[in-house]
Design a protein around this motif. Structure first.
Motif, mmCIF file in Angstrom:
data_model
loop_
_atom_site.group_PDB
_atom_site.id
_atom_site.type_symbol
_atom_site.label_atom_id
_atom_site.label_comp_id
_atom_site.label_asym_id
_atom_site.label_seq_id
_atom_site.Cartn_x
_atom_site.Cartn_y
_atom_site.Cartn_z
ATOM 1 N N ILE A 9 -2.675 -74.826 86.349
ATOM 2 C CA ILE A 9 -2.948 -75.101 84.938
ATOM 3 C C ILE A 9 -4.337 -75.721 84.846
ATOM 4 C CG2 ILE A 9 -2.083 -76.138 82.815
ATOM 5 C CD1 ILE A 9 0.608 -76.486 84.162
ATOM 6 N N GLN A 10 -5.323 -75.034 85.358
ATOM 7 C CA GLN A 10 -6.682 -75.564 85.325
ATOM 8 C C GLN A 10 -7.408 -75.122 84.058
ATOM 9 O OE1 GLN A 10 -5.771 -73.222 87.614
ATOM 10 N NE2 GLN A 10 -7.192 -71.546 87.404
ATOM 11 N N SER A 11 -8.377 -75.931 83.654
ATOM 12 C CA SER A 11 -9.242 -75.632 82.505
ATOM 13 C C SER A 11 -8.441 -75.363 81.232
ATOM 14 C CB SER A 11 -10.145 -74.436 82.816
ATOM 15 O OG SER A 11 -10.913 -74.681 83.967
ATOM 16 N N ASN A 12 -7.455 -76.201 80.949
ATOM 17 C CA ASN A 12 -6.617 -76.018 79.768
ATOM 18 C C ASN A 12 -6.678 -77.188 78.793
ATOM 19 O OD1 ASN A 12 -4.839 -73.493 79.671
ATOM 20 N ND2 ASN A 12 -4.790 -74.065 81.823
ATOM 21 N N GLN A 13 -7.606 -78.096 78.995
ATOM 22 C CA GLN A 13 -7.758 -79.250 78.098
ATOM 23 C C GLN A 13 -6.503 -80.126 78.056
ATOM 24 O OE1 GLN A 13 -10.815 -79.925 76.703
ATOM 25 N NE2 GLN A 13 -11.470 -78.187 77.910
ATOM 26 N N GLU A 30 1.367 -75.576 96.149
ATOM 27 C CA GLU A 30 0.008 -75.624 95.614
ATOM 28 C C GLU A 30 0.052 -76.129 94.175
ATOM 29 O OE1 GLU A 30 -1.909 -71.824 96.009
ATOM 30 O OE2 GLU A 30 -1.140 -71.547 98.034
ATOM 31 N N LEU A 31 -0.783 -77.129 93.877
ATOM 32 C CA LEU A 31 -0.866 -77.682 92.524
ATOM 33 C C LEU A 31 -2.335 -77.744 92.118
ATOM 34 C CD1 LEU A 31 0.392 -78.979 90.028
ATOM 35 C CD2 LEU A 31 0.350 -81.174 91.252
ATOM 36 N N TYR A 32 -2.681 -76.953 91.121
ATOM 37 C CA TYR A 32 -4.052 -76.876 90.621
ATOM 38 C C TYR A 32 -4.089 -77.372 89.179
ATOM 39 C CZ TYR A 32 -4.529 -73.661 94.553
ATOM 40 O OH TYR A 32 -4.528 -73.099 95.805
ATOM 41 N N LEU A 33 -4.674 -78.527 88.961
ATOM 42 C CA LEU A 33 -4.785 -79.104 87.625
ATOM 43 C C LEU A 33 -6.227 -79.522 87.347
ATOM 44 C CD1 LEU A 33 -1.572 -81.338 87.629
ATOM 45 C CD2 LEU A 33 -1.893 -79.154 86.475
ATOM 46 N N TYR A 34 -7.176 -78.887 87.963
ATOM 47 C CA TYR A 34 -8.574 -79.296 87.825
ATOM 48 C C TYR A 34 -9.156 -78.886 86.474
ATOM 49 C CZ TYR A 34 -9.561 -74.498 89.462
ATOM 50 O OH TYR A 34 -9.598 -73.141 89.627
ATOM 51 N N GLU A 35 -10.247 -79.562 86.127
ATOM 52 C CA GLU A 35 -10.997 -79.326 84.890
ATOM 53 C C GLU A 35 -10.134 -79.460 83.641
ATOM 54 O OE1 GLU A 35 -13.138 -75.649 85.523
ATOM 55 O OE2 GLU A 35 -14.561 -76.651 86.837
ATOM 56 N N ASN A 36 -9.460 -80.589 83.548
ATOM 57 C CA ASN A 36 -8.698 -80.964 82.357
ATOM 58 C C ASN A 36 -9.164 -82.351 81.938
ATOM 59 O OD1 ASN A 36 -6.569 -78.864 81.696
ATOM 60 N ND2 ASN A 36 -6.241 -79.084 83.888
ATOM 61 N N LYS A 37 -8.359 -83.059 81.197
ATOM 62 C CA LYS A 37 -8.684 -84.427 80.780
ATOM 63 C C LYS A 37 -7.527 -85.353 81.133
ATOM 64 C CE LYS A 37 -11.755 -82.817 77.185
ATOM 65 N NZ LYS A 37 -12.024 -82.698 75.757
ATOM 66 N N ILE A 38 -6.972 -85.127 82.314
ATOM 67 C CA ILE A 38 -5.842 -85.920 82.789
ATOM 68 C C ILE A 38 -6.363 -87.304 83.180
ATOM 69 C CG2 ILE A 38 -4.059 -86.100 84.563
ATOM 70 C CD1 ILE A 38 -4.197 -82.977 84.705
ATOM 71 N N ASP A 39 -5.676 -88.352 82.708
ATOM 72 C CA ASP A 39 -6.125 -89.701 83.035
ATOM 73 C C ASP A 39 -4.995 -90.485 83.689
ATOM 74 O OD1 ASP A 39 -4.426 -90.409 80.961
ATOM 75 O OD2 ASP A 39 -6.038 -90.774 79.537
ATOM 76 N N GLY A 40 -5.245 -91.733 83.964
ATOM 77 C CA GLY A 40 -4.253 -92.571 84.622
ATOM 78 C C GLY A 40 -4.315 -92.401 86.127
ATOM 79 N N LEU A 57 -7.352 -81.609 91.891
ATOM 80 C CA LEU A 57 -7.358 -82.336 90.626
ATOM 81 C C LEU A 57 -8.760 -82.726 90.159
ATOM 82 C CD1 LEU A 57 -4.455 -84.766 91.583
ATOM 83 C CD2 LEU A 57 -4.282 -82.831 90.039
ATOM 84 N N PHE A 58 -9.806 -82.134 90.691
ATOM 85 C CA PHE A 58 -11.160 -82.574 90.341
ATOM 86 C C PHE A 58 -11.494 -82.315 88.880
ATOM 87 C CE2 PHE A 58 -11.810 -78.232 91.903
ATOM 88 C CZ PHE A 58 -12.640 -77.694 90.936
ATOM 89 N N ASN A 59 -12.519 -82.998 88.400
ATOM 90 C CA ASN A 59 -12.993 -82.922 87.010
ATOM 91 C C ASN A 59 -11.901 -83.292 86.004
ATOM 92 O OD1 ASN A 59 -15.573 -82.303 87.736
ATOM 93 N ND2 ASN A 59 -15.418 -80.132 87.298
ATOM 94 N N ASN A 60 -11.279 -84.426 86.241
ATOM 95 C CA ASN A 60 -10.340 -85.045 85.316
ATOM 96 C C ASN A 60 -10.807 -86.475 85.098
ATOM 97 O OD1 ASN A 60 -7.928 -83.309 84.561
ATOM 98 N ND2 ASN A 60 -8.047 -82.931 86.749
ATOM 99 N N LYS A 61 -9.976 -87.295 84.540
ATOM 100 C CA LYS A 61 -10.333 -88.687 84.286
ATOM 101 C C LYS A 61 -9.376 -89.630 85.008
ATOM 102 C CE LYS A 61 -12.318 -87.619 79.807
ATOM 103 N NZ LYS A 61 -12.323 -87.908 78.369
ATOM 104 N N LEU A 62 -8.945 -89.205 86.198
ATOM 105 C CA LEU A 62 -8.022 -90.022 86.974
ATOM 106 C C LEU A 62 -8.719 -91.287 87.453
ATOM 107 C CD1 LEU A 62 -6.361 -87.171 89.014
ATOM 108 C CD2 LEU A 62 -5.267 -88.553 87.258
ATOM 109 N N GLY A 63 -7.971 -92.362 87.573
ATOM 110 C CA GLY A 63 -8.534 -93.622 88.031
ATOM 111 C C GLY A 63 -7.480 -94.444 88.739
ATOM 112 N N GLY A 64 -7.866 -95.629 89.135
ATOM 113 C CA GLY A 64 -6.937 -96.521 89.819
ATOM 114 C C GLY A 64 -6.717 -96.111 91.254
ATOM 115 N N SER A 65 -5.687 -96.649 91.833
ATOM 116 C CA SER A 65 -5.390 -96.337 93.228
ATOM 117 C C SER A 65 -3.989 -95.744 93.333
ATOM 118 C CB SER A 65 -5.492 -97.592 94.091
ATOM 119 O OG SER A 65 -4.559 -98.551 93.644
#
Length: 83
Positions: A9-13, A30-40, A57-65
């Motif tokens: 589900i990449q590039s799906n906002q 395989e889990l592809y969730l790159y280029e979204n706006k996933i945070d947390g 999961l690259f190009n998201n807004k993930l943070g923390g540890s």
């Protein structure tokens, strides 16, 4: 849902955190969730992905540890990308 091996589900906002119910996809390889706006952070339910080989999961807004206890079960990972 428990038999799905590849989820792409990449590039799906997608916006917001990954839901804890993602752990229901226990057969994922395989889990592809790159280029979204996933945070947390990665939910601890990721630990149920015992057969996961690719977590992209690259190009998201993930943070923390992510606790090591969450990642310990992911022993088959060959590709891991988060930014």
């Amino acid at each position: 849902l428990t038999n799905i091996e590849r989820l792409s589900i990449q590039s799906n906002q997608l916006v917001g955190p990954l839901p804890r119910t993602i752990g229901r996809f226990s057969a994922l390889r395989e889990l592809y969730l790159y280029e979204n706006k996933i945070d947390g952070t990665l939910p601890s339910e990721v630990r149920f992905f015992l057969n996961l080989e690719k977590l992209i999961l690259f190009n998201n807004k993930l943070g923390g540890s992510t606790p090591s206890s969450t990642m310990e079960n992911l022993q088959k990972i060959v590709a891991f990308s988060v930014s």
